[in-house]
Design a protein around this motif. Structure first.
Motif, mmCIF file in Angstrom:
data_model
loop_
_atom_site.group_PDB
_atom_site.id
_atom_site.type_symbol
_atom_site.label_atom_id
_atom_site.label_comp_id
_atom_site.label_asym_id
_atom_site.label_seq_id
_atom_site.Cartn_x
_atom_site.Cartn_y
_atom_site.Cartn_z
ATOM 1 N N ASP A 204 0.807 -1.223 0.000
ATOM 2 C CA ASP A 204 0.000 0.000 0.000
ATOM 3 C C ASP A 204 0.841 1.275 0.000
ATOM 4 O OD1 ASP A 204 -2.153 -1.700 0.088
ATOM 5 O OD2 ASP A 204 -2.565 -1.422 2.220
ATOM 6 N N GLY A 205 2.166 1.130 -0.070
ATOM 7 C CA GLY A 205 3.042 2.296 -0.125
ATOM 8 C C GLY A 205 3.149 3.055 1.177
ATOM 9 N N ILE A 206 2.835 2.407 2.289
ATOM 10 C CA ILE A 206 2.887 3.058 3.592
ATOM 11 C C ILE A 206 4.319 3.165 4.102
ATOM 12 C CG2 ILE A 206 2.149 2.841 6.020
ATOM 13 C CD1 ILE A 206 -0.356 1.354 4.849
ATOM 14 N N ALA A 207 5.096 2.132 3.862
ATOM 15 C CA ALA A 207 6.503 2.123 4.290
ATOM 16 C C ALA A 207 7.277 1.168 3.388
ATOM 17 C CB ALA A 207 6.619 1.692 5.753
ATOM 18 N N THR A 208 8.592 1.361 3.335
ATOM 19 C CA THR A 208 9.458 0.473 2.556
ATOM 20 C C THR A 208 9.829 -0.744 3.382
ATOM 21 O OG1 THR A 208 11.502 1.503 3.350
ATOM 22 C CG2 THR A 208 10.433 2.497 1.408
#
Length: 316
Positions: A204-208
């Motif tokens: 979801d692109g919240i964190a790497t």
């Protein structure tokens, strides 16, 4: 004094981990693996890991050369009091191998399967003396991490589990007897839940991947290494402990903080995870990462023992 003899069937990463742990605790190990180059891979694995197990402490008579490969299953298990199966995680294959082992093993031998998810009653099907076959699920690297989940099947009686507990404790492990069969046992189910949530966060692109690792390394992981989730939350409740913690934070369990279902493993998600890990690792090779991990675990294990010297049997 008679030499302690164990057999290891299947010598991949987990099988070699068992071999190293057994050698470090003074066992003579008899191995069987028909894969080409298996013996050379085992020798290299022993050379790489021996400094770490030496740092932890070797049993009298520990000999890194005390492993012999045999051409047949029957030769390998002959005389062994502990037999550890580590073939790939396919039910039909494990059943077939365990059945063959059971036909030639000593009737009093413990036959442990390293399966990470299959129930022991399923593994016991079709075997001779099926009650001797149990789940003995370790964690990588087996030669350093001491937890082993012991699970008996429908045919397994308590004296067999007691015998298994003593054998695994005798090679420096912290056996955890799981009284009820369940797919994935205990520890892998807990890790799987965290892994699914981590994949959602990356997807979801919240964190790497690096940021997720940092969240565990410098947050939850440090606390869990000492106490685990329950005592950690017990402390979060202040003077009233878990009672206050559940009153205060219990309602949050109903909030959408987690996604229990795993995300679809699309090509895009795979590339996010793979690329993130490779970027995070940089120029450090897998071998160097393993060396650093081993050094860290040796120091961490010593620290854990300092704070919890009284921990013995853990039952679920």
């Amino acid at each position: 004094m008679n030499k302690k003899i164990a057999a290891v069937i299947g010598t991949g990463v987990i099988g070699n981990g068992w071999i190293i742990r057994l050698l470090a605790h003074g066992y003579e190990v008899k191995a069987f693996d028909p894969a080409e180059g298996a013996q050379n891979k085992t020798k290299q694995a022993i050379r790489d890991a021996w400094p770490s197990v030496t740092d932890l402490g070797l049993a009298p008579g520990a000999d890194p050369e005390a492993v012999t490969f045999y051409d047949s299953m029957e030769e390998a298990v002959s005389g062994a009091t502990l037999i550890q199966e580590n073939v790939p995680e396919r039910t039909d294959l494990k059943q077939s191998v365990l059945q063959e082992i059971s036909e030639v093993a000593a009737p009093e031998a413990i036959i442990g399967s390293s399966t990470s998810g299959i129930k022991p009653s399923i593994l016991q099907e079709g075997a001779v003396n099926p009650g001797r076959i149990i789940v003995a699920h370790p964690f990588n690297p087996v030669y350093l991490l001491p937890l082993v989940e012991l699970v008996g099947g429908m045919n397994t009686e308590k004296p067999t589990m007691d015998q298994a507990f003593s054998l695994y404790e005798g090679i420096g492990m912290k056996p955890m007897i799981v009284d009820k069969e369940i797919e994935g046992h205990v520890a892998d189910r807990l890790m799987e839940a965290l892994w699914r949530e981590a994949l959602h966060i990356v997807n979801d692109g919240i964190a790497t991947t690096e940021e997720v690792d940092k969240a565990i390394t410098y947050g939850a992981g440090l606390r869990w290494a000492q106490m685990g989730p329950f005592l950690t939350f017990h402390l979060a409740g202040g003077d009233q402990g878990m009672r206050h913690m559940l009153e205060q934070f219990g309602p949050a369990l109903k909030l959408p903080w987690t996604k229990l279902e795993a995300p679809e493993l699309t090509d895009e998600l795979k590339e996010k995870v793979i690329g993130g890990c490779e970027q995070h690792a940089g120029d450090v090779s897998i071998a160097e990462l393993e060396r650093k991990r081993n050094e860290f675990l040796v120091k961490l294990l010593d620290l854990v023992e300092d704070y919890w010297p009284e921990q013995k049997e853990t039952r679920v």
